[in-house]
Design an enzyme around this catalytic site. Structure first.
Site, short mmCIF file in Angstrom:
data_model
loop_
_atom_site.label_atom_id
_atom_site.label_comp_id
_atom_site.label_asym_id
_atom_site.label_seq_id
_atom_site.Cartn_x
_atom_site.Cartn_y
_atom_site.Cartn_z
CG HIS A 6 -12.12 -7.46 -9.84
ND1 HIS A 6 -12.13 -8.40 -8.84
CD2 HIS A 6 -11.51 -8.03 -10.91
CE1 HIS A 6 -11.52 -9.50 -9.28
NE2 HIS A 6 -11.13 -9.30 -10.53
CG LEU A 7 -18.55 -3.94 -10.73
CD1 LEU A 7 -20.06 -4.04 -10.90
CD2 LEU A 7 -17.96 -2.94 -11.73
CG HIS A 61 -7.38 -14.02 -15.33
ND1 HIS A 61 -6.84 -15.19 -14.88
CD2 HIS A 61 -7.90 -13.39 -14.26
CE1 HIS A 61 -7.03 -15.26 -13.57
NE2 HIS A 61 -7.68 -14.18 -13.17
CG ASN A 102 -11.66 -10.05 -5.56
OD1 ASN A 102 -12.57 -9.49 -6.18
ND2 ASN A 102 -10.39 -9.95 -5.92
CG ASN A 148 -1.96 -12.88 -10.37
OD1 ASN A 148 -1.30 -13.55 -11.15
ND2 ASN A 148 -2.35 -13.32 -9.19
CG ASP A 202 -10.89 -13.41 -10.13
OD1 ASP A 202 -9.83 -13.99 -10.44
OD2 ASP A 202 -11.12 -12.23 -10.43
CG ASP A 221 -9.03 -9.63 -14.15
OD1 ASP A 221 -9.80 -9.37 -13.20
OD2 ASP A 221 -7.91 -10.16 -13.99
ZN LIG Z 1 -8.02 -13.52 -11.20
ZN LIG Z 2 -10.23 -10.80 -11.63
#
Ligand SMILES: [Zn+2]
Ligand SMILES: [Zn+2]
Length: 447
Positions: free
Chosen positions: A78-79, A248, A110, A294, A168, A321
């Protein structure tokens, strides 16, 4: 013609001689000391140790006592760009990746706004071409607004370079929507990467549902929240002949569901995160919010099942993740804290320390699984082979360090391994033929 899958800011091609390093590439069958010469960003020569001299203009890097590995590829980070640059941006995120030995990452959509349209994807790729230190691939959303109701323009997004699709952070709750997405996936290619969770079972859970959650009085997320969705989606993928990648994986029941689907010939792959491979819900007793993610850290039995699945190939690759959050967002009571841990800078060292050194997994297998994730999204696997673009990381397997002691390259510091003493440190990363990272102390001694 479709756009290239990966984007980054080009920089000077490396001319480097890594001398006398122990070169390890399980795919190439190399596991011995060599000199490796990189010319104009490509691997030019692999020769007996001490046999090569750096050509005019090339730098010599002392590899004696160190390991030279194919650089890692992370299919799940996630950037936080666009919209949440106080957590991370394309520069800091890819700097963190290079510091962890990665030569490519795949970014999740996201963000704010979510990446669900051609203009947003195009703008994001343009930004990556200006800022990203290592190549980044993008997975736009499966559904518009990530709200599960209407598919994105998957064909158009593929033409613009999307390596796959994912919602995601959220599951695709509707089986009908997933079925439709798989029908498109089959036509346009790429893969659907799935965050598997049944919201009706997760409820307001903040940690794994088990002995520890009961003791703490914190509401739990049961393992079946993940495993039942995997079983459902694997069945739909099998029926449609589509391809899914399970993100994940955290629970023993989930491993069983994936193994079962694979045995039936379903096109399903899976990833394991360093935190699920190393930590359990025992860590949550402290109510340290860095241990909140999560899916959650689960039981020791689950952890062992994830390790076994990575070993036997039921799970195909390691994915961090990497999920940065600002300090003030995490410094709240456990139940209110956002979910996620950073992971790029600690992934290799954590797995080396906790799994390789005790003899649980061989180093070559960890390297293989840490380099395998991109291929599931159609990317080339980094290899130490003459003629290839240089994607390499030099590591000191004996170096000990305390996570966080020297700060982080990431903008965020919510790392579940913070304060741990780890063994194994990335010294240098060459990504897409350019030097992307030098560890500070190493750079000083080399100068
Ligand atoms: Zn996820
Ligand atoms: Zn993720």
């Amino acid at each position: 013609m479709s756009a290239a899958p990966l984007v980054h800011r080009p920089s000077a091609a490396a001319d480097v001689l890594v001398s006398r390093a122990h070169v390890l590439d399980p795919r190439e069958g190399i596991d011995a000391p060599h000199d490796v010469l990189i010319r104009d960003g490509a691997i030019a020569e692999i020769a007996p140790p001490g046999s090569l001299e750096p050509p005019e203009g090339a730098e010599r890097v002392d590899g004696e006592g160190r390991h030279l590995l194919p650089a890692f590829v992370d299919p799940h980070v996630h950037l936080r760009t666009p919209g949440q640059k106080h957590k991370e941006d394309l520069d800091t995120g890819t700097r963190a990746a290079a510091a962890g030995g990665f030569c490519a990452v795949i970014a999740m959509p996201n963000t704010d706004p979510v990446v669900d349209s051609a203009p947003i994807l195009r703008a994001l790729r343009d930004e990556a071409a200006r800022e990203a230190r290592i190549p980044v691939g993008f997975t736009p959303c499966i559904t518009q607004g990530m709200d599960g109701a209407k598919l994105t323009e998957m064909a158009e997004l593929r033409d613009l370079g999307a390596v796959g699709f994912t919602d995601d952070g959220k599951p695709v709750v509707s089986a009908g929507m997933l079925r439709l997405a798989l029908q498109y996936q089959r036509m346009v290619g790429g893969v659907l990467a799935l965050h598997e969770e049944d919201p009706a079972l997760s409820g307001r859970g903040a940690m794994h549902e088990g002995v520890v959650s009961a003791m703490l009085g914190v509401s739990g997320i049961p393992s079946i929240s993940e495993s039942t969705m995997i079983a459902r989606d694997a069945a739909i993928a099998g029926y449609e002949g589509g391809r899914i990648h399970v993100q994940h994986v955290s629970a023993v029941e989930s491993v069983e569901a994936i193994a079962d689907a694979k045995s039936r010939g379903v096109q399903v792959t899976g990833e394991a995160s360093p935190h699920h491979l190393v930590l359990t819900d025992e860590e949550v007793r402290s109510l340290d919010t860095r241990m909140k993610m999560n899916p959650p850290l689960r039981s020791e039995r689950d952890r062992q099942a994830i390790v076994d699945a990575l070993r036997d190939g039921t799970l195909d690759c390691v994915a961090t993740d990497h999920a940065p959050h600002a300090r003030d967002e995490k410094e709240v009571p456990f139940e209110q804290a956002p979910m996620g841990t950073t992971g790029l800078e600690t992934a290799f060292a954590a797995l080396h320390t906790e799994l390789v050194l005790p003899g649980v997994l061989p180093l070559g297998l960890v390297v293989e699984r840490m380099t395998a994730g991109g291929a599931l999204f159609g990317l080339e696997v980094p290899r130490i082979e003459v003629g290839r673009e240089a994607n390499l990381t030099l590591v000191d397997l004996a170096a000990e360090w305390v996570v966080g002691e020297d700060g982080y390259e990431s903008r965020s510091e919510n790392c579940c391994f913070a304060g741990r003493r780890l063994t194994g440190r990335v010294l240098l990363t060459i990504a897409a033929g350019s030097v992307a990272y030098r560890q500070r102390a190493f750079a000083l001694t080399a100068a």
